[in-house]
Design a protein around this motif. Structure first.
Motif, mmCIF file in Angstrom:
data_model
loop_
_atom_site.group_PDB
_atom_site.id
_atom_site.type_symbol
_atom_site.label_atom_id
_atom_site.label_comp_id
_atom_site.label_asym_id
_atom_site.label_seq_id
_atom_site.Cartn_x
_atom_site.Cartn_y
_atom_site.Cartn_z
ATOM 1 N N VAL A 25 0.833 -1.199 0.000
ATOM 2 C CA VAL A 25 0.000 0.000 0.000
ATOM 3 C C VAL A 25 0.874 1.257 0.000
ATOM 4 O O VAL A 25 0.516 2.286 -0.571
ATOM 5 C CB VAL A 25 -1.013 -0.022 1.179
ATOM 6 N N GLN A 26 2.079 1.166 0.592
ATOM 7 C CA GLN A 26 2.987 2.322 0.573
ATOM 8 C C GLN A 26 3.623 2.501 -0.805
ATOM 9 O O GLN A 26 3.892 3.616 -1.232
ATOM 10 C CB GLN A 26 4.069 2.164 1.644
ATOM 11 N N ALA A 27 3.826 1.377 -1.508
ATOM 12 C CA ALA A 27 4.346 1.455 -2.879
ATOM 13 C C ALA A 27 3.314 2.154 -3.768
ATOM 14 O O ALA A 27 3.646 2.988 -4.608
ATOM 15 C CB ALA A 27 4.650 0.050 -3.411
ATOM 16 N N LEU A 81 -2.483 -1.579 7.049
ATOM 17 C CA LEU A 81 -3.927 -1.419 6.873
ATOM 18 C C LEU A 81 -4.158 -0.887 5.461
ATOM 19 O O LEU A 81 -3.522 0.073 5.050
ATOM 20 C CB LEU A 81 -4.488 -0.468 7.933
ATOM 21 N N GLY A 82 -5.045 -1.549 4.704
ATOM 22 C CA GLY A 82 -5.264 -1.167 3.309
ATOM 23 C C GLY A 82 -4.330 -1.894 2.354
ATOM 24 O O GLY A 82 -4.388 -1.709 1.147
ATOM 25 N N ALA A 83 -3.442 -2.758 2.909
ATOM 26 C CA ALA A 83 -2.548 -3.564 2.065
ATOM 27 C C ALA A 83 -3.320 -4.786 1.565
ATOM 28 O O ALA A 83 -4.416 -5.091 2.036
ATOM 29 C CB ALA A 83 -1.327 -3.998 2.877
ATOM 30 N N VAL A 134 -16.245 -8.204 9.231
ATOM 31 C CA VAL A 134 -14.993 -7.446 9.291
ATOM 32 C C VAL A 134 -14.835 -6.755 10.651
ATOM 33 O O VAL A 134 -13.722 -6.595 11.157
ATOM 34 C CB VAL A 134 -14.958 -6.431 8.113
ATOM 35 N N SER A 135 -15.972 -6.385 11.255
ATOM 36 C CA SER A 135 -15.911 -5.698 12.558
ATOM 37 C C SER A 135 -15.687 -6.664 13.729
ATOM 38 O O SER A 135 -15.501 -6.245 14.864
ATOM 39 C CB SER A 135 -17.213 -4.932 12.788
ATOM 40 N N ASP A 136 -15.673 -7.981 13.432
ATOM 41 C CA ASP A 136 -15.553 -8.993 14.499
ATOM 42 C C ASP A 136 -14.116 -9.321 14.904
ATOM 43 O O ASP A 136 -13.888 -10.057 15.856
ATOM 44 C CB ASP A 136 -16.226 -10.303 14.074
ATOM 45 N N PHE A 137 -13.128 -8.832 14.124
ATOM 46 C CA PHE A 137 -11.733 -9.126 14.488
ATOM 47 C C PHE A 137 -10.918 -7.836 14.363
ATOM 48 O O PHE A 137 -11.381 -6.843 13.799
ATOM 49 C CB PHE A 137 -11.154 -10.241 13.611
ATOM 50 N N SER A 138 -9.702 -7.872 14.907
ATOM 51 C CA SER A 138 -8.841 -6.678 14.868
ATOM 52 C C SER A 138 -7.657 -6.900 13.946
ATOM 53 O O SER A 138 -6.776 -7.706 14.250
ATOM 54 C CB SER A 138 -8.302 -6.372 16.267
ATOM 55 N N PRO A 139 -7.599 -6.165 12.808
ATOM 56 C CA PRO A 139 -6.392 -6.246 11.982
ATOM 57 C C PRO A 139 -5.281 -5.429 12.638
ATOM 58 O O PRO A 139 -5.537 -4.329 13.142
ATOM 59 C CB PRO A 139 -6.811 -5.621 10.644
ATOM 60 N N VAL A 140 -4.071 -5.962 12.695
ATOM 61 C CA VAL A 140 -2.948 -5.263 13.325
ATOM 62 C C VAL A 140 -1.811 -5.161 12.312
ATOM 63 O O VAL A 140 -1.364 -6.179 11.765
ATOM 64 C CB VAL A 140 -2.453 -6.036 14.582
#
Length: 347
Positions: free
Chosen positions: A82-84, A153-155, A172-178
């Motif tokens: 996502v940064q690329a 996030l967003g990758a 998607v709201s049931d888990f935490s992306p880190v």
């Protein structure tokens, strides 16, 4: 990560992406010029130069194929695709080596970006579960309430994690992306318990298995693995560029594609250990056998000719539509997200 902290970081990431996206996209068009007699200068941002999924970028440099085409290519590295993407749309670089799915996402944001050579037909990603949690996470159905590692996030790792969850009945709201990056930062997060499971690629996967820090839950390093998890070929690693730049620099793009197609062909006729031997010495992190094994595990994902796999764009669109609100309600013109013009003309 606490929910509030996560929302704050998500908001900040969103803001950052917006400001980067609105930055002047025309800067790139003036940067590719003939420099100090070394050939046409091109800057390419890679979403992790040492990741095996993006191996063709550095391998092409190492094999001398850019030079042979009269190009002076500077490869830069960011920890997440996502940064690329951000570096490309803000005009810092002319090309990005990252996942093809960004081209669909960007189209919904009004940015015309296309893949000009497709390195792979499977994501090359692996969902790894921490050894401590292997008993209670046996499928994506168990993602509920868990902390799941992604490169950013967003990758694309974030996209694919969300799809696996939704496909298996977890919101998607049931888990935490880190966001934990890749390599040592990912491994440390797994060992410390800051993530219960996460999505990463080789050589990180090989290192995790050798340290017995985690186990493979879902393997998408082969076309078969991609079919099982995602329902079709999932074109991932690619060289993508702004469409305007491609159209105004066709000669340079053709040379880049010629070099990459030559590399993909070379990879298809050489062993993993022969490929490993061509890479910079520090990529093996002191364990040449483990590095060659990592390459061997991911080799089936690569195309031999750089051509977009049949039905690949449709699979990517289906995956993104499952959870991405931008794409769910948008009409994406897939024909504008990639071109086979240059791979078909490659020598």
């Amino acid at each position: 990560m606490h929910k509030t902290a996560r929302h704050a970081s998500l908001a900040a990431a969103g803001l950052l992406a917006l400001t980067s996206l609105t930055a002047c996209a025309n800067d790139a068009s003036s940067t590719a010029s003939t420099g100090d007699g070394k050939g046409t200068k091109v800057k390419i941002m890679v979403g992790g130069l040492d990741k095996v999924i993006y191996l063709p970028a550095m391998l092409t440099q190492q094999l001398g194929y850019f030079d042979a085409e009269g190009l002076d290519v500077e490869l830069l590295s960011e920890p997440a695709g996502v940064q690329a993407e951000t570096a490309l749309v803000s005009g810092q670089v002319q090309g990005a080596v990252g996942f093809y799915d960004h081209t669909l996402d960007l189209q919904t944001k009004g940015k015309a970006v296309e893949s000009v050579v497709q390195f792979s037909q499977a994501p090359g990603e692996v969902e790894v579960v921490s050894t401590k949690r292997a008993g209670d996470i046996t499928s994506p159905k168990d993602f509920k309430g868990k902390k799941l590692g992604v490169t950013g996030l967003g990758a694309s790792t974030d996209f694919l994690t969300k799809y696996l969850a939704v496909k298996n009945g977890v919101k998607v709201s049931d888990f935490s992306p880190v966001a934990v990056g890749a390599g040592p930062t990912f491994i440390a997060a797994l060992q410390r318990g800051s993530i219960d499971a996460g999505m990463t690629t080789d050589p990180t996967v090989a290192t995790i298995l050798s340290k017995k820090a985690g186990k493979v839950l879902i393997d998408m390093r082969t076309p078969e693995g991609s079919q099982a998890a995602l329902g079709g070929p999932y074109p991932s690693s690619s060289l993508y560029m702004q469409t305007d730049w491609v159209n105004s620099h066709k000669d340079t793009v053709q040379k880049l594609v010629n070099a990459f197609v030559k590399t993909l062909n070379w990879m298809s006729t050489h062993s993993a250990s022969e490929i490993a031997a061509k890479m910079p010495a520090d990529y093996s992190q002191g364990d040449k056998t483990l590095y060659a094994d990592a390459i061997k595990s991911s080799l089936p994902m690569f195309t031999k000719d750089g051509v977009m796999p049949a039905n690949g764009p449709e699979t990517v669109e289906k995956v993104l539509k499952a959870f991405n609100p931008n794409i769910k309600n948008a009409d994406v013109d897939l024909s504008k997200t990639y071109t086979t013009e240059f791979v078909k003309a490659a020598k």
